[in-house]
Design an enzyme around this catalytic site. Structure first.
Site, short mmCIF file in Angstrom:
data_model
loop_
_atom_site.label_atom_id
_atom_site.label_comp_id
_atom_site.label_asym_id
_atom_site.label_seq_id
_atom_site.Cartn_x
_atom_site.Cartn_y
_atom_site.Cartn_z
N GLU A 1 -9.62 2.79 -5.54
CA GLU A 1 -9.21 4.13 -5.16
C GLU A 1 -7.98 4.62 -5.93
O GLU A 1 -6.96 4.95 -5.33
CB GLU A 1 -8.94 4.16 -3.65
CG GLU A 1 -10.19 3.83 -2.85
CD GLU A 1 -9.97 3.84 -1.34
OE1 GLU A 1 -10.87 4.31 -0.63
OE2 GLU A 1 -8.92 3.35 -0.88
N ASP B 1 0.85 -1.20 0.00
CA ASP B 1 0.00 0.00 0.00
C ASP B 1 0.87 1.24 0.00
O ASP B 1 2.10 1.14 -0.03
CB ASP B 1 -0.97 -0.01 1.20
CG ASP B 1 -2.32 0.57 0.79
OD1 ASP B 1 -2.32 1.74 0.36
OD2 ASP B 1 -3.34 -0.13 0.86
N HIS C 1 -2.68 3.19 -4.81
CA HIS C 1 -2.08 2.73 -3.54
C HIS C 1 -0.66 2.24 -3.78
O HIS C 1 -0.26 1.18 -3.30
CB HIS C 1 -2.95 1.64 -2.91
CG HIS C 1 -4.23 2.17 -2.33
ND1 HIS C 1 -4.26 2.94 -1.19
CD2 HIS C 1 -5.51 2.05 -2.74
CE1 HIS C 1 -5.52 3.27 -0.91
NE2 HIS C 1 -6.31 2.76 -1.85
C1 ACM Z 1 -10.88 -0.61 0.07
O1 ACM Z 1 -11.40 -0.57 1.20
N1 ACM Z 1 -10.25 0.46 -0.41
C2 ACM Z 1 -10.95 -1.79 -0.76
#
Ligand code: ACM
Ligand code: ZN
Length: 768
Positions: free
Chosen positions: A341, A204, A277
């Protein structure tokens, strides 16, 4: 029918002295159980036998020997046998695929002379072992010898198999890393609840945590951040701990974990996030980003705009190299590639990304994201693996064979299933165990939200809108533990259990067998098992749940056998405070405190609720668009007497890009002098203030006249704040009160979520 009465009368004296068969309290609830009289007693002479040569069944049989040894001290070892039936005082595993049709199913027959476990696979045997474990006294889970325990279990038959093939728990080790010992414990506990997937979120923005030998800087740079945010994301001023945070798992450790999981019939699903991410990876290899420099591993949470450049080939080379190293480590069929995201801002400005869009004939940046996922799928296919991604992979076109993890709700899962793709359901509303599980005012810091044990239990993974054929694509469910605020193994236990017990039952038990009443009846017994295993589970189950309606306060607890004691003067309840027996009148605004007690000992935490009693409290209202998501389970969130808080969004009434316009019926013409309300300003979380608030009155509910309006000044402030608005309406008589809070509309630059619809959060329309 007529025979029943005399027969019952004859049986009563007999039953009164015979041993009453115990009710089985197994989590997850099995398909079918029959309890018989008598018990089987495990002792030092009990043997365990499995069919010679059946390695997987042997694994489960040895596992049983291993788990009963520490607490009993019995020197157990499972032995291979060619016998066809159980010997006396034996736990006998039999493989019979004719008798047991479901691969993970089992038939467990406990009699006073011995136990027979019939299975179709090692997994079935393993799940039978977990049931045996729950039939024994809870002390069986203790790590050390327990004296003076009769290791008995009721004679019974348990027929069982899972409802869903995918029964998972995610652990995010990007935000906070956990040692291998904690990972193993996490796997042990999920397997104990008959779950079979460990989704390991390994990369991440805040850290890359798996060794990739070809890219040593992932270890040297990406596994490190210079410091970590202290407190909640969005709090101002931001504070950092100043302590470098560097952790990753070596490939040898990963292998060790995967092997460990395999012995518990758990498949590890690795997640390597792309194209978003990605900040930690960019910090080590900046050429992978659009700008090519200036990155560092994130020290705070949220969504970061720096993502892999989808225009250059470098990212694809990198990802392929990463896959080449991770595929041999994870024997499961899936690799998870994230996909969630991923802001598109950088791609919009990047000449390489724009060139790619043109060259590939893509419509926009969403299709570019889809292009990335499709190429990842092709790479994985070459390695014999299937791709899973978060539901954003639906945007811009789904990759041909992708499985979708539906998290932003259930819509992603529905769309995937309707398109003939497999899906795993993990909606935030019911499966995000990083949310608060009880009153945030008495809980340790969490990300927000409110997901109680009961709410977690309520979840039904098959959406109504799917046909039976489409529903077959819902492979199962998953609970997620994101670790921004979860730093220690103890807190990890606390957030995971008992909510993961609820998830386990959703994943395993037949839909018709699920009942919150039955489940909550089993919880005290299950807590004893978890306690013996030294799990630091949350005890919010024993907290008081308040409700306020028509001026009456009710205070209930999940366990009706406990005492609820309360005060209304703000003092802490003690074991001699008034005992709650029925709903009581609150004639003025008061601070109600309540806690649960048994035998003079407090069980849960003390509940504190600031109840507002006013002319609209408990009154019904209508809205031109009623919100569903942020009502907090309360039909009248704006008039329920409780203010929305700052730690959770529960209690607020929220809408995206819509006015909030309740029309409250006071029931009779009433004199009012003032209308007060509150809004939440939390621009980091896309929640913006209203532009204005206006109050209208009416005697017939149709013709309204304005009695006051306030414009709201828009500030650049990004700290989360609750603001109060008071509108004076002196000497007004009315039956209906209408309040209109106008939305900001679309989020302006430069705030997070710019160009998306802004949330408007309002709470309690206080009429005095
Ligand atoms: C997530 O909670 N961004 C998959
Ligand atoms: Zn680019």
């Amino acid at each position: 029918m007529r025979l029943i009465l005399p027969l019952t009368l004859v049986l009563i004296p007999f039953l009164a002295c015979a041993q009453k068969p115990a009710k089985l309290q197994i989590i997850p609830e099995p398909v079918a159980t029959t309890v018989k009289s008598g018990v089987f007693t495990l002792n030092s002479a009990t043997s365990i036998a499995y069919p010679t040569g059946q390695k997987d069944v042997e694994l489960a049989a040895q596992y049983l020997a291993g788990i009963v040894q520490p607490a009993t001290g019995f020197p157990m070892v499972a032995k291979g046998t060619t016998a066809k039936a159980a010997a006396k005082n034996q736990i006998f595993f039999e493989l019979n695929t004719k008798k047991i049709k479901q691969k993970e199913g089992y038939l467990l027959e406990v009699g006073s002379n011995g136990i027979t476990v019939t299975v179709a696979s090692g997994a079935g045997a393993f799940y039978a072992v977990q049931t045996i474990r729950q039939l024994l006294p809870p002390e069986i889970n203790a790590p050390t010898i327990q004296q003076s325990i009769n290791w008995t279990m009721p004679n019974c038959t348990v027929e069982d198999f899972p409802r869903f093939q995918y029964r998972g728990l995610l652990l995010d080790v990007g935000r906070h890393w956990f040692p291998v010992s904690s990972i193993k414990r996490y796997i042990d506990l999920l397997a104990m609840h008959k779950m079979n997937r460990f989704h390991w979120h390994l990369t991440d923005d805040q850290g890359w945590r798996i060794e990739i030998k070809k890219y040593p800087k992932l270890q040297q740079v990406s596994s490190c951040r210079v410091q970590t945010l202290v407190g909640h994301y969005g709090e101002q001023p931001e504070q950092y701990d100043g302590i470098p945070y560097c952790h990753y798992y070596t490939q040898a450790e990963v292998k060790e974990v995967v092997e460990y999981a395999k012995k518990r019939f758990v498949t590890v699903v690795p997640e390597i996030e792309m194209p978003g991410h990605a900040l930690a990876a960019l910090a080590a290899y900046p050429y992978l980003g659009c700008e090519g420099s200036g990155y560092s591993t994130a020290t705070t949470w949220g969504v970061h705009e720096e993502v892999y450049c989808a225009g250059k080939e470098d990212m694809f080379t990198f990802i392929n190299d990463v896959f080449a190293e991770i595929v041999p480590l994870f024997p499961g069929e899936y690799v998870h590639v994230g996909g969630d995201e991923c802001p598109k801002d950088r791609w919009k400005e990047c000449s390489n990304c724009q060139k790619r869009i043109k060259k590939e004939g893509l419509k926009d940046e969403h299709e570019l994201q889809s292009y990335v996922i499709k190429r990842a799928e092709q790479m994985l296919a070459k390695y014999g693996k299937k791709l899973i991604g978060w539901d954003e992979i639906l945007e811009g076109g789904l990759s041909p064979n992708a499985t979708v993890m539906s998290w932003r709700g259930i819509e992603g899962g529905i769309a995937a299933a309707k398109a003939g793709h497999d899906a795993i359901m993990t909606p935030t509303s019911h499966c995000y165990f990083d949310y608060y599980q009880s009153d945030p005012n008495s809980e340790p810091l969490a990300i927000g939200g409110l997901l109680t044990l009961e709410k977690a239990y309520e979840y039904e993974p098959i959406p109504d809108v799917l046909t039976p054929t489409e529903a077959k694509h819902i492979l199962g469910v998953q609970g997620n533990i994101w670790t921004e605020y979860i730093k220690s193994p103890d807190y990890l236990d606390y957030m995971t259990y008992p909510r993961a017990c609820a998830l386990a039952e959703i994943a395993w038990s037949p839909a018709e067998k699920r009942s919150w009443d039955t489940f909550k009846g089993k919880i005290p017994a299950h807590f004893e098992r978890l306690a013996a295993y030294k799990v630091n589970f949350a005890k919010s189950f024993y907290d008081v749940t308040p409700a306020f309606s028509e001026g009456l306060v009710s205070l209930t607890c999940n366990d009706p056998s406990v005492q609820v004691r309360y005060t209304t003067d703000g003092s802490a309840p003690t074991n001699v405070s008034p005992l709650y027996t029925q709903p009581f009148v609150l004639s003025k605004s008061s601070v109600v405190k309540a806690s649960t007690w048994r035998g003079g000992t407090a069980l849960g935490k003390t509940l504190t609720v600031n109840y507002l009693v006013h002319k609209a409290s408990g009154k019904a209202y209508t809205m031109s668009k009623a919100p569903t998501k942020f009502l907090g389970g309360d039909t009248y969130g704006l008039t329920n007497g409780i203010l929305g808080g700052s730690k959770t969004w529960d209690g607020w009434v929220g809408l995206v890009n819509r006015d909030i316009d309740p029309v409250i019926d006071l029931g009779a013409v009433t004199a009012i002098n003032r209308v007060t309300t509150h809004y939440l300003d939390n621009k980091q979380s896309w929640i913006h203030p209203p532009r204005s608030i206006e109050v209208f009155v009416s005697d017939d509910g149709k013709n309204f006249r304005s009695v006051g309006k306030k414009a709201i000044e828009y500030s650049d402030n990004t700290a989360a704040e609750i603001k109060t608005i008071v509108i004076s309406t002196p000497n007004t008589k009315t039956r209906f009160v209408k309040l209109v809070a106008t939305t900001t509309g679309v989020i302006p630059e430069p705030f997070p979520g710019a160009k998306e619809g802004a949330w408007l959060f309002l709470d309690e329309v206080i009429v005095d």
